[in-house]
Enzyme design. Structure first.
Site, mmCIF file in Angstrom:
data_model
loop_
_atom_site.group_PDB
_atom_site.id
_atom_site.type_symbol
_atom_site.label_atom_id
_atom_site.label_comp_id
_atom_site.label_asym_id
_atom_site.label_seq_id
_atom_site.Cartn_x
_atom_site.Cartn_y
_atom_site.Cartn_z
ATOM 1 N N GLU A 190 0.800 -1.242 0.000
ATOM 2 C CA GLU A 190 0.000 0.000 0.000
ATOM 3 C C GLU A 190 0.826 1.283 0.000
ATOM 4 O O GLU A 190 0.725 2.106 0.924
ATOM 5 C CB GLU A 190 -0.896 0.029 1.247
ATOM 6 C CG GLU A 190 -1.924 -1.071 1.301
ATOM 7 C CD GLU A 190 -2.830 -0.953 2.505
ATOM 8 O OE1 GLU A 190 -2.486 -0.236 3.457
ATOM 9 O OE2 GLU A 190 -3.887 -1.590 2.498
ATOM 10 N N GLU A 225 -5.861 -8.105 0.075
ATOM 11 C CA GLU A 225 -6.447 -7.902 1.410
ATOM 12 C C GLU A 225 -7.901 -7.533 1.258
ATOM 13 O O GLU A 225 -8.257 -6.696 0.424
ATOM 14 C CB GLU A 225 -5.769 -6.743 2.158
ATOM 15 C CG GLU A 225 -4.404 -7.023 2.666
ATOM 16 C CD GLU A 225 -3.842 -5.856 3.481
ATOM 17 O OE1 GLU A 225 -4.612 -5.132 4.134
ATOM 18 O OE2 GLU A 225 -2.617 -5.675 3.433
HETATM 19 C C1 BG6 Z 1 -4.175 -2.532 5.459
HETATM 20 C C2 BG6 Z 1 -2.784 -2.930 5.899
HETATM 21 O O1 BG6 Z 1 -4.207 -1.178 5.186
HETATM 22 O O2 BG6 Z 1 -5.191 -2.624 6.387
HETATM 23 C C3 BG6 Z 1 -2.750 -3.964 7.005
HETATM 24 O O3 BG6 Z 1 -2.025 -3.388 4.821
HETATM 25 C C4 BG6 Z 1 -3.811 -3.633 8.029
HETATM 26 O O4 BG6 Z 1 -1.453 -3.996 7.552
HETATM 27 C C5 BG6 Z 1 -5.169 -3.653 7.356
HETATM 28 O O5 BG6 Z 1 -3.785 -4.435 9.159
HETATM 29 C C6 BG6 Z 1 -6.328 -3.403 8.303
HETATM 30 O O6 BG6 Z 1 -6.095 -2.233 9.034
HETATM 31 P P1 BG6 Z 1 -6.210 -2.248 10.611
HETATM 32 O O7 BG6 Z 1 -5.824 -0.885 11.032
HETATM 33 O O8 BG6 Z 1 -7.625 -2.575 10.889
HETATM 34 O O9 BG6 Z 1 -5.275 -3.285 11.097
#
Ligand code: BG6
Length: 493
Positions: free
Chosen positions: A199, A391
């Site tokens: 990202e 993701e």
């Molecule tokens: C993404 C990241 O932006 O979101 C992850 O690549 C992250 O590392 C995921 O964990 C979810 O965000 P959060 O803040 O809920 O952990």
């Protein structure tokens, strides 16, 4: 001959679709001081109460030079959840066995740069760090799980922050290239799928997390974010080139956090703003997939008073280091309108304009599966490159029931909608080759450093203070995802 005989409608996920889950070293491994590992930027992101302001703060982790100085003298465990993670470092066998039980054929993980080069500046890598990932990849291979490796997921040697203020300094390009070549060479027979940086567009949100930059030491944070990004573009392109030399069948991707921006109204000015906000989001893959800066950014830089430093060879480096595929994380969409701060908000996680058609997660993230389909269609139209959903997932508070289970039907419901959206995009003609659910095992939240914001199919018995047995418990979603994978995405019930 009829058209339908030449072009077949794709009504199913492709045969060798990659199904699995995604993690990052700094959120799972723990063992922050074991086997020669150095300290990373994420080891220096202290826990701050995300509810202190009365509303959830999704980004508690920006670090100033004063805070860094303080953290160096305060190694207490409860202050730094990312230092202990979920102890994947010692539990990787058990965890990978659970992934295999779900039927994963891909596992996205990242390599911790500081396990390999503890300060980033050593001339030789740390053998114990390299050996750890050998064991992890061998364990994956045992079950036929393809590792998909992010070279840098929100962490880097803290020494590079202290010495250079992170990626604003061009010195990091070569330092990273050395690291990339070492891991590519070492794992050339074990890892085919790579992502260079996680990202990169989040540099606009958090300079420290994405680029190791202490924002109080730069004059203009936006300028610094784009300068740091330029250096990461170069480093990424050089890593892509190295991967091609070292691993003939390597597939290297770029990755952004894709946030689709809808216009608030049909007013042409709002529509125009949504075009511009989406351009800013896709600026990163525009550079990495097309190998050059897009023409629209010139006006944006001029308007924002941004003028980044480049060198003569940079354009050639970018052209020669184009990626093979585009990966995204997808969590939400935004609403935008013509307003003064619209350009700034385009890069931000928190949107002040609510979408009345969407429900929110417990952390106020709008849930929008159709937005994922829109994103995939637009990205494929734009690049005509294979896409990977690296993701996607729901962060929620899970409650252990009296029978020691987690009945997470809300997570099943969320994933069902999003997987159906991916399938629809495939039917729309988009080439998607994999989908990895974020935080397939509960881990430390990136944004809030909470343990209680859980994404996993596997519950980990640990609380926000790091207390708990670390026992792994499959949730209801574990058994559901297993069925999804076994049916290659046909059975979402
Ligand atoms: C993404 C990241 O932006 O979101 C992850 O690549 C992250 O590392 C995921 O964990 C979810 O965000 P959060 O803040 O809920 O952990």
């Amino acid at each position: 001959m009829k058209y339908s005989q030449i072009k077949k409608l794709n009504t199913h996920f492709p045969k060798h679709f990659l199904w699995g889950g995604a993690t990052a070293a700094n959120q799972i491994e723990g063992a922050f001081d074991k086997d020669g590992k150095g300290l990373s930027t994420s080891d220096m992101a202290a826990y701050k109460d995300p509810y202190a302001s009365g509303k959830v703060d999704n980004f508690t982790f920006n670090v100033t030079s004063k805070e860094l100085e303080f953290y160096e003298n305060h190694p207490e465990k409860t202050l730094f959840p990312k230092r202990w993670g979920i102890d994947f470092y010692h539990n990787y066998k058990e965890d990978i066995a659970l992934f295999a039980e779900m039927g994963f054929n891909v596992f996205r993980l990242s390599i911790s740069w500081v396990r390999i080069f503890p300060t980033g500046l050593e001339s030789a890598p740390n053998e114990a760090g390299l050996a750890f990932y050998d064991k992890v990849f061998d364990e994956c291979a045992k079950y036929g799980i393809e590792p998909l490796v992010t070279m840098s997921h929100y962490e880097m040697p803290i020494e590079l922050t202290k010495k250079y203020n992170g990626w604003v300094n061009r010195a990091l390009v070569q330092i990273f290239e050395k690291y990339a070549k070492v891991i590519l060479e070492r794992y050339k027979h074990k890892v085919k799928y790579w992502i260079t940086f996680n990202e990169m567009n989040m540099n606009l949100n958090s300079l420290y997390t994405g680029a190791g930059v202490l924002a109080d030491l730069v004059d203009n944070p936006l300028q610094a974010a784009y300068q740091a990004s330029h250096h990461q573009f170069l480093a990424s392109a050089l890593a892509v080139k190295a991967a091609r030399d070292i691993i003939p069948d390597a597939k290297v991707g770029c990755m952004i956090n894709h946030i689709e921006s809808y216009a608030k109204t049909t007013k042409p000015e709002d529509q125009l703003q949504s075009v511009k906000s989406n351009q800013l989001n896709m600026f990163y893959p525009d550079v990495q997939a097309r190998g050059e800066y897009p023409s629209y950014i010139t006006r944006y830089f001029a308007d924002q008073n941004i003028d980044i430093q480049m060198q003569d060879e940079d354009e050639a480096i970018l052209r020669e280091g184009k990626v093979d595929y585009v990966a995204i994380s997808y969590y939400m969409s935004h609403v935008t309108e013509a307003r003064e701060d619209a350009a700034k908000l385009a890069g931000s996680f928190d949107s002040p304009i609510k979408n009345e058609y969407l429900k929110l997660t417990q952390w106020d993230w709008p849930i929008d599966a159709t937005g994922l389909r829109i994103a995939l269609i637009k990205l494929y139209d734009r690049y005509e490159l294979p896409l990977f959903v690296a993701e996607n997932g729901l962060g929620a508070k899970d409650v252990l029931s009296s029978d020691d289970n987690i009945h997470d039907d809300y997570r099943i419901d969320y994933l069902k909608q999003h997987i159906a959206a991916v399938k629809d995009a495939i039917e729309d003609g988009v080439d998607v080759f994999g989908y990895t659910v974020w935080g397939c095992i509960d881990l430390i939240s990136c944004g809030t450093s909470q343990m209680s914001k859980r994404y996993g199919f596997i519950y980990v018995d640990q609380d926000d203070q790091g207390k708990g047995s670390l026992k792994r418990i499959p949730k209801d979603s574990f058994y559901w995802y297993k069925k999804v994978i076994a049916s290659n995405g046909e059975d979402l019930t």
